[in-house]
Scaffold this motif. Structure first.
Motif, PDB file in Angstrom:
ATOM      1  N   ASN A 148       0.822  -1.210   0.000  1.00  0.00           N
ATOM      2  CA  ASN A 148       0.000   0.000   0.000  1.00  0.00           C
ATOM      3  C   ASN A 148       0.857   1.263   0.000  1.00  0.00           C
ATOM      4  O   ASN A 148       0.511   2.259  -0.645  1.00  0.00           O
ATOM      5  N   HIS A 149       1.961   1.230   0.704  1.00  0.00           N
ATOM      6  CA  HIS A 149       2.907   2.355   0.685  1.00  0.00           C
ATOM      7  C   HIS A 149       3.390   2.607  -0.741  1.00  0.00           C
ATOM      8  O   HIS A 149       3.421   3.755  -1.217  1.00  0.00           O
ATOM      9  N   ASN A 150       3.738   1.531  -1.446  1.00  0.00           N
ATOM     10  CA  ASN A 150       4.182   1.673  -2.834  1.00  0.00           C
ATOM     11  C   ASN A 150       3.068   2.223  -3.721  1.00  0.00           C
ATOM     12  O   ASN A 150       3.296   3.109  -4.553  1.00  0.00           O
ATOM     13  N   LEU A 151       1.864   1.679  -3.549  1.00  0.00           N
ATOM     14  CA  LEU A 151       0.752   2.100  -4.388  1.00  0.00           C
ATOM     15  C   LEU A 151       0.419   3.565  -4.173  1.00  0.00           C
ATOM     16  O   LEU A 151       0.120   4.298  -5.138  1.00  0.00           O
ATOM     17  N   ALA A 152       0.456   4.031  -2.952  1.00  0.00           N
ATOM     18  CA  ALA A 152       0.156   5.441  -2.684  1.00  0.00           C
ATOM     19  C   ALA A 152       1.105   6.356  -3.450  1.00  0.00           C
ATOM     20  O   ALA A 152       0.694   7.410  -3.961  1.00  0.00           O
ATOM     21  N   HIS A 153       2.350   5.956  -3.573  1.00  0.00           N
ATOM     22  CA  HIS A 153       3.324   6.798  -4.271  1.00  0.00           C
ATOM     23  C   HIS A 153       3.182   6.684  -5.794  1.00  0.00           C
ATOM     24  O   HIS A 153       3.445   7.658  -6.510  1.00  0.00           O
ATOM     25  N   ILE A 154       2.783   5.517  -6.294  1.00  0.00           N
ATOM     26  CA  ILE A 154       2.469   5.425  -7.725  1.00  0.00           C
ATOM     27  C   ILE A 154       1.326   6.370  -8.059  1.00  0.00           C
ATOM     28  O   ILE A 154       1.393   7.152  -9.028  1.00  0.00           O
ATOM     29  N   LEU A 155       0.263   6.319  -7.264  1.00  0.00           N
ATOM     30  CA  LEU A 155      -0.884   7.190  -7.516  1.00  0.00           C
ATOM     31  C   LEU A 155      -0.523   8.657  -7.349  1.00  0.00           C
ATOM     32  O   LEU A 155      -1.049   9.520  -8.066  1.00  0.00           O
ATOM     33  N   ALA A 156       0.381   8.954  -6.417  1.00  0.00           N
ATOM     34  CA  ALA A 156       0.814  10.343  -6.242  1.00  0.00           C
ATOM     35  C   ALA A 156       1.439  10.876  -7.523  1.00  0.00           C
ATOM     36  O   ALA A 156       1.177  12.011  -7.953  1.00  0.00           O
ATOM     37  N   VAL A 157       2.285  10.069  -8.157  1.00  0.00           N
ATOM     38  CA  VAL A 157       2.907  10.498  -9.415  1.00  0.00           C
ATOM     39  C   VAL A 157       1.844  10.664 -10.496  1.00  0.00           C
ATOM     40  O   VAL A 157       1.884  11.618 -11.289  1.00  0.00           O
ATOM     41  N   GLU A 158       0.875   9.756 -10.543  1.00  0.00           N
ATOM     42  CA  GLU A 158      -0.178   9.899 -11.549  1.00  0.00           C
ATOM     43  C   GLU A 158      -0.955  11.203 -11.341  1.00  0.00           C
ATOM     44  O   GLU A 158      -1.253  11.922 -12.305  1.00  0.00           O
ATOM     45  N   PHE A 159      -1.300  11.525 -10.108  1.00  0.00           N
ATOM     46  CA  PHE A 159      -1.996  12.777  -9.842  1.00  0.00           C
ATOM     47  C   PHE A 159      -1.172  13.980 -10.302  1.00  0.00           C
ATOM     48  O   PHE A 159      -1.695  14.917 -10.912  1.00  0.00           O
ATOM     49  N   LEU A 160       0.126  13.967 -10.022  1.00  0.00           N
ATOM     50  CA  LEU A 160       0.977  15.093 -10.409  1.00  0.00           C
ATOM     51  C   LEU A 160       1.092  15.201 -11.932  1.00  0.00           C
ATOM     52  O   LEU A 160       1.003  16.307 -12.496  1.00  0.00           O
ATOM     53  N   CYS A 161       1.282  14.071 -12.587  1.00  0.00           N
ATOM     54  CA  CYS A 161       1.397  14.108 -14.050  1.00  0.00           C
ATOM     55  C   CYS A 161       0.079  14.530 -14.695  1.00  0.00           C
ATOM     56  O   CYS A 161       0.065  15.349 -15.632  1.00  0.00           O
ATOM     57  N   ALA A 162      -1.023  13.985 -14.204  1.00  0.00           N
ATOM     58  CA  ALA A 162      -2.315  14.309 -14.795  1.00  0.00           C
ATOM     59  C   ALA A 162      -2.670  15.777 -14.565  1.00  0.00           C
ATOM     60  O   ALA A 162      -3.203  16.443 -15.466  1.00  0.00           O
ATOM     61  N   THR A 163      -2.361  16.285 -13.382  1.00  0.00           N
ATOM     62  CA  THR A 163      -2.620  17.700 -13.096  1.00  0.00           C
ATOM     63  C   THR A 163      -1.804  18.595 -14.021  1.00  0.00           C
ATOM     64  O   THR A 163      -2.313  19.572 -14.589  1.00  0.00           O
ATOM     65  N   GLN A 164      -0.532  18.234 -14.207  1.00  0.00           N
ATOM     66  CA  GLN A 164       0.323  18.992 -15.124  1.00  0.00           C
ATOM     67  C   GLN A 164      -0.224  18.918 -16.552  1.00  0.00           C
ATOM     68  O   GLN A 164      -0.276  19.926 -17.278  1.00  0.00           O
TER      69      GLN A 164
END
Length: 545
Positions: A464-480
């Motif tokens: 879950n720790h790993n998944l949270a950080h994968i999703l964090a990158v997706e949020f940042l990329c998608a927002t950009q």
């Protein structure tokens, strides 16, 4: 560009349960405490999820007391007789054939706890320990274990006062119960071992006395009743499930943002497609994406101008993949809800004439549930990682800048953030290999098949720790990516998500140190603040809804 305000550093997900900083709700000033009253055999997943996230103590429905008292009377009567009763007047495991003299039977229970407290490794997160204690209360209160009501009330008091046993996380194979972890819990109840109280780790007896509680002298059957059972594995599996569910919910928002960022089609989310297949999670995922993207100018532009016929699977098949993961998590939740209400110690008091040795302590159902959760976590991360790779690749991202930086070459943008997600995705794929198919004989071959449920459940925290950080990158990329589509706007719902992210994380123009960005967004996801503070209502439910 005006720089967005950035919050102070937050603890990473891997340290958020640090025993020195954690406090249950009832120890936090000016916060009202509500102690749920739980009915053994009828406690719901929704109740346990609320208890877990809000750090609540819990009480047992007092209507259970007559059944508990009856079982205690039966055990005391059996202990006074000559017939061998496992764990009451005999030794344990391979020593079950050894008769214990009447004058040694109380000492037998204490020796059992001290000898079995053999855990090693990192400390179990306090919230998991407290959930384990609640599960043990639920099991003992069914009236089939033969313990005193006072023992159950001591666990209840420890939860209420915030006396949390320090439990090493390694040492259980999930077969004859989670013996070592539960022994560490019981050590505190008899005034031994270590416990955390008011921010300090101290001797278990000292912690009880400081909290106004008294250690127990275990009576016949009570030691074995406390340490036989699946409560450690089940608590870890439930914690993994509850965190995975938050990530599944967040992934629906992230994937909707990503779809708009690459100007993807929403035609594959049409309700008719998913009703023709019939899977609940798939239907709900498609509906959530439609709801989240409703009113997007970017989507309307895609409908008018895009010559692409089909999007890659990571966009087009989101309902099928994420929906299947949601269904899998619900299946695991169903198993764990049953297990949370189960009697899993040994022997069990069935009636006046039946004290029977069985195998309810074998945690095979929990091991299977943990493996299911692990597969779902890995797949949610895998499809998220492919959406990230799509957004940073100029050959596939439909006219977004390379690596989502306005000046590629001089700047690398999100190039290595994508590589990080590939590493995390691959690690989760490895960790998702089943634990339930492993076994090793223990206890001189008396316990010759074990479930490895504790292994399976514990690895979920790391995943879950790993998944949270994968999703964090997706949020940042998608927002950009969404911002590069201006003057076109995403949907009103997703605009709120973009705005919430930008409170903490500025737009990435020139390269900067972005590790903290990933950590901050991961914390927003895990705490559910990103969903809540964006004004989004829950659109999928794990429990009864």
């Amino acid at each position: 560009m005006s720089k967005a305000r950035r919050n102070s550093p937050t603890a990473s997900l891997s340290t958020r349960f640090n025993a020195a900083s954690w406090r249950p709700n009832h120890q936090r000033k000016h916060e009202p405490v509500s102690s749920p009253i739980l009915t053994p055999g009828a406690t719901t997943l929704r109740q346990l999820e609320t208890i877990y996230w809000q750090d609540l103590p819990a009480r047992i429905n007092p209507a259970c007391k007559p059944a508990v008292d009856r079982a205690e009377e039966i055990i005391l009567k059996a202990a006074a007789g000559d017939q061998p009763v496992y764990g009451v007047n005999t030794g344990f495991g391979k020593l079950a054939s050894v008769k214990i003299a009447a004058e040694d039977r109380v000492k037998l229970q204490r020796n059992l706890i001290l000898s079995h407290a053999c855990g090693v490794g990192p400390t179990t997160p306090p919230r998991v320990v407290r959930l384990m204690m609640i599960l043990k209360m639920l099991s003992l209160s069914r009236g089939a274990s033969g313990v005193r009501w006072g023992l159950i009330k001591l666990i209840e008091g420890m939860l209420e006062k915030g006396v949390t046993p320090v439990i090493p996380a390694q040492g259980s194979v999930g077969a004859s119960g989670d013996l070592a972890p539960l022994a560490h819990m019981t050590c505190v109840m008899i005034g031994e071992g270590e416990a955390e109280y008011e921010g300090a780790v101290m001797n278990g007896g000292d912690a009880l006395r400081k909290a106004g509680l008294e250690p127990l002298v275990l009576q016949v059957k009570e030691g074995v009743a406390c340490i036989n059972g699946t409560q450690f594995s089940t608590a870890y599996a439930l914690a993994g499930l509850f965190e995975a569910w938050r990530h599944a919910e967040a992934s629906l928002v992230a994937s909707s943002l990503s779809t708009d960022a690459i100007m993807g089609s929403t035609a594959p989310t049409r309700a008719e497609i998913h009703e023709l297949r019939g899977h609940r999670g798939q239907i709900e995922t498609a509906a959530a994406i439609r709801q989240l993207m409703e009113g997007s100018e970017i989507r309307e532009s895609h409908l008018e101008n895009d010559s692409r016929v089909q999007d890659p699977y990571c966009i087009r098949c989101q309902p099928q993949v994420t929906g299947a993961c949601i269904d899998l998590l619900r299946q695991a939740g169903h198993t764990l809800e049953i297990e949370a209400n189960a009697v899993t110690d040994n022997p069990l008091i069935l009636d006046e004439d039946s004290i029977v040795s069985g195998g309810n302590f074998h945690a095979e159902p929990v091991a299977f549930a943990a493996d299911q959760i692990a597969i779902a976590i890995a797949e949610i991360g895998a499809i998220s990682q492919r959406r990230i790779a799509l957004m940073v690749d100029p050959a596939l991202n439909f006219e977004l800048p390379t690596f989502l930086t306005p000046r590629p070459g001089l700047n690398s943008g999100y190039m290595i953030a994508e590589v990080t997600t590939a590493a995390l995705m691959s690690e989760n794929k490895h960790l998702a290999n089943p634990c339930s198919t492993d076994s090793t004989p223990t206890s001189a071959n008396q316990e010759d098949h074990v479930s490895m449920a504790a292994h399976g459940a514990r690895r979920l925290e790391r995943m879950n720790h790993n998944l949270a950080h994968i999703l964090a990158v997706e949020f940042l990329c998608a927002t950009q990516g969404i911002e590069f589509r201006k003057p076109l706007k995403t949907s009103p719902q997703l605009q709120k998500v973009v705005a919430r992210i930008r409170i903490d994380i500025p737009t990435l123009e020139d390269d900067r140190h972005i590790a903290k960005d990933l950590k901050d967004v991961a914390e927003l996801i895990q705490s559910r603040r990103l969903i809540r503070e964006s004004g989004l209502e829950p659109f999928i439910h794990l429990g009864e809804a």
